[in-house]
Design a protein around this motif. Structure first.
Motif, mmCIF file in Angstrom:
data_model
loop_
_atom_site.group_PDB
_atom_site.id
_atom_site.type_symbol
_atom_site.label_atom_id
_atom_site.label_comp_id
_atom_site.label_asym_id
_atom_site.label_seq_id
_atom_site.Cartn_x
_atom_site.Cartn_y
_atom_site.Cartn_z
ATOM 1 N N LEU A 1 37.692 15.394 -13.726
ATOM 2 C CA LEU A 1 38.298 14.550 -14.768
ATOM 3 C C LEU A 1 38.817 13.239 -14.191
ATOM 4 O O LEU A 1 38.675 12.179 -14.809
ATOM 5 C CB LEU A 1 39.436 15.307 -15.451
ATOM 6 C CG LEU A 1 39.012 16.420 -16.417
ATOM 7 C CD1 LEU A 1 40.201 17.315 -16.756
ATOM 8 C CD2 LEU A 1 38.415 15.843 -17.689
ATOM 9 N N LEU A 2 39.414 13.294 -13.009
ATOM 10 C CA LEU A 2 39.949 12.070 -12.408
ATOM 11 C C LEU A 2 38.835 11.085 -12.065
ATOM 12 O O LEU A 2 38.955 9.889 -12.337
ATOM 13 C CB LEU A 2 40.759 12.411 -11.158
ATOM 14 C CG LEU A 2 42.124 13.058 -11.401
ATOM 15 C CD1 LEU A 2 42.745 13.518 -10.096
ATOM 16 C CD2 LEU A 2 43.056 12.097 -12.121
ATOM 17 N N TRP A 3 37.761 11.564 -11.481
ATOM 18 C CA TRP A 3 36.650 10.675 -11.160
ATOM 19 C C TRP A 3 35.990 10.138 -12.431
ATOM 20 O O TRP A 3 35.659 8.954 -12.513
ATOM 21 C CB TRP A 3 35.605 11.399 -10.311
ATOM 22 C CG TRP A 3 35.961 11.536 -8.861
ATOM 23 C CD1 TRP A 3 36.447 12.648 -8.240
ATOM 24 C CD2 TRP A 3 35.856 10.524 -7.849
ATOM 25 N NE1 TRP A 3 36.654 12.400 -6.904
ATOM 26 C CE2 TRP A 3 36.294 11.105 -6.630
ATOM 27 C CE3 TRP A 3 35.430 9.205 -7.842
ATOM 28 C CZ2 TRP A 3 36.322 10.409 -5.431
ATOM 29 C CZ3 TRP A 3 35.446 8.497 -6.645
ATOM 30 C CH2 TRP A 3 35.891 9.093 -5.457
ATOM 31 N N ASP A 4 35.782 11.014 -13.410
ATOM 32 C CA ASP A 4 35.036 10.620 -14.615
ATOM 33 C C ASP A 4 35.880 9.841 -15.614
ATOM 34 O O ASP A 4 35.423 8.831 -16.159
ATOM 35 C CB ASP A 4 34.474 11.855 -15.310
ATOM 36 C CG ASP A 4 33.338 12.506 -14.532
ATOM 37 O OD1 ASP A 4 32.942 11.951 -13.486
ATOM 38 O OD2 ASP A 4 32.855 13.560 -14.962
ATOM 39 N N LEU A 5 37.106 10.315 -15.862
ATOM 40 C CA LEU A 5 37.894 9.778 -16.978
ATOM 41 C C LEU A 5 39.291 9.319 -16.576
ATOM 42 O O LEU A 5 40.078 8.935 -17.446
ATOM 43 C CB LEU A 5 37.988 10.829 -18.093
ATOM 44 C CG LEU A 5 36.630 11.299 -18.647
ATOM 45 C CD1 LEU A 5 36.828 12.457 -19.611
ATOM 46 C CD2 LEU A 5 35.884 10.152 -19.314
#
Length: 495
Positions: free
Chosen positions: A400-404
């Protein structure tokens, strides 16, 4: 029929067919990457549109095929595992009736939809907006959307269709049957497939294939932790209903034995954490009210955890507790990578933090878009390709951190925290023993889902785990909606 209504009906049908055909076309292309495109397209157009006419039966099929067949398809081989893509497309097509029903709701009905469902919708809109704003490629967008939201249509259908308690009772019985099926599959995997991978002498490399119906991958990496989560959530429902006097003790004991025995057949050390977590969540209110009665029950669950830990360490790993704890710390907290990845569940976070901060607020807050961190193969995201073999998507949090970004992570976690609070409100207001029991089981399931944030990326990647979560949240929303309707009727009668 008035002309205006007739015209409106025609346009609604045309819109329905157009959306269904468009989605079938889109996800048909994705699903058949390794197969002839036109065959997949034809199946999507014809079969998908047909299934949309019977959404409740489609829900049944998605649950049954999605949770009961992955292991069979993996064992058959010869590309049959790609049939899971068809199941995923069936779930995706449920977006159509879900959204149509949502938008056709009058304001009074929309008030019944719980906050956590609205937050889930906000998460979808946010994810698409962030990804489109910095679009890297349509393929990455579609693949990322499919992985994240392949069961979101199922959730919407569970929330917005005119479902009844009878419908949910049927789906819950289906889930219990599938949970009970884990035992025969786990026995087959333990005594037939494990020897094919080197037997107990090979340790966790061999025994991780014991994953019930969730998928038995002879090449390694079977989702055994999802099987564990599934049977424990099923056990939570049986236990809660037994405690409420709704299930006979003899039947509850039989079901418990069948559900929990698979935990001792494979080396799934995560049980040592999530079984006590489940017990504490299920018994927390009772221990506060009647400690003398329920602390022994908690003690029995902790004793069962200790027995399972002994089986894993001494019988399956042929090791000692000291060696096992040292190894767990090395590939979870220290610098040793997890599996074949260079990062583990702790370093995957510090690695992300090394490249993100207020010097680049866009990436820090909003990430790099759906699918950007996925995998290391031919369909790897553009960020994952920058760091091959690192495993930057090892956990849900890191993905989630990398993507969003930070905002995406906050919205995602808030869905489950809100669900926990609203289920707690249902528990406090209801007088139904079954609803109270099911609310406690649902909160236990949410606690396991929150734990998986730091354990695996399966809840934003694998169909089987996402189906479990969608049904869990869908049932929670139904209980909330049902209570709101009952309260509204009671107020009208009072007036």
């Amino acid at each position: 029929m008035p002309i205006a209504k007739h015209t409106q009906s025609i346009w609604l049908k045309l819109a329905f067919f157009s959306i269904a055909s468009g989605l079938a076309f889109l996800f048909g292309l994705i699903s058949v990457t390794a197969n002839p495109i036109f065959i997949g397209l034809a199946v999507g157009l014809v079969g998908g549109t047909f299934l949309l006419a019977i959404p409740k039966k489609t829900i049944f099929l998605v649950i049954a095929l999605g949770l009961a067949t992955p292991a069979l398809l993996d064992m058959i081989g010869f590309g049959f595992h790609r049939m899971l893509w068809a199941i995923s497309m069936m779930a995706l097509l449920l977006w159509v009736p879900g959204l149509l029903n949502l938008f056709s709701f009058n304001p009074e009905h929309k008030k019944n939809i719980p906050l956590f469902i609205w937050l889930a919708l906000v998460f979808v809109v946010y994810a698409l907006t962030v990804t489109l704003a910095q679009l890297y490629g349509l393929g990455e967008l579609f693949a990322g959307f499919k992985r994240y939201f392949q069961t979101f249509g199922l959730l919407l259908a569970l929330v917005t269709l005119a479902n009844t308690q009878k419908n949910f009772d049927l789906w819950l019985k289906l889930l219990l049957i599938i949970a009970l099926l884990q035992l025969p599959f786990a026995l087959f995997e333990r005594f037939i497939l494990v020897p094919l991978r080197g037997g107990l002498a090979a340790g966790g490399q061999a025994t991780d294939i014991v994953a019930g119906t969730m998928g038995a991958n002879l090449g390694g990496g079977s989702p055994n932790a999802i099987m564990v989560t599934f049977v424990l959530i099923a056990f939570a429902f049986v236990f809660s209903r037994w405690k409420a006097g709704l299930v006979e003790p003899s039947r509850a004991a039989l079901l418990t034995g069948i559900l929990l025995l698979p935990l001792a057949l494979g080396e799934t050390k995560v049980v040592v954490v999530i079984l006590p977590l489940l017990a504490i969540v299920l018994l927390r209110k009772d221990i506060m009210q009647e400690p003398a009665k329920y602390i022994p029950v908690l003690g029995l669950m902790l004793m069962l955890t200790a027995i399972l830990a002994y089986v894993y360490v001494y019988l399956m790993l042929d090791s000692t507790f000291g060696e096992a704890i040292t190894g767990i710390l090395r590939y979870n907290v220290q610098e040793v990578g997890y599996g074949t990845s260079l990062l583990n569940r702790t370093t995957v976070m510090t690695f992300w933090a090394k490249f993100h901060g207020w010097h680049d607020p866009i990436s820090f807050l909003f990430g790099h878009g759906l699918g950007s961190s996925y995998g290391n193969g031919f369909d790897a995201g553009h960020i994952a390709r920058l760091y091959p073999n690192y495993g930057i998507n090892l956990t849900t949090v890191s993905t989630l951190l990398w993507d969003l970004g930070i905002i995406g992570l906050i919205i995602y976690v808030s869905i489950y925290l809100s669900a926990w609070v609203q289920i707690g409100n249902v528990w406090r207001k209801t007088t139904s023993p079954q609803v109270k029991a099911d609310c406690m089981a649902l909160q236990a399931g949410i606690s396991l889902t929150l734990f998986f944030l730091i354990y695996s990326d399966s809840q934003v990647n694998l169909l089987v785990h996402e189906i479990i979560i969608a049904v869990m949240l869908g049932y929670a929303a139904f209980l909330h909606q049902q209570q709101q309707r009952e309260m509204r009727v009671a107020r009208k009668m009072h007036v």
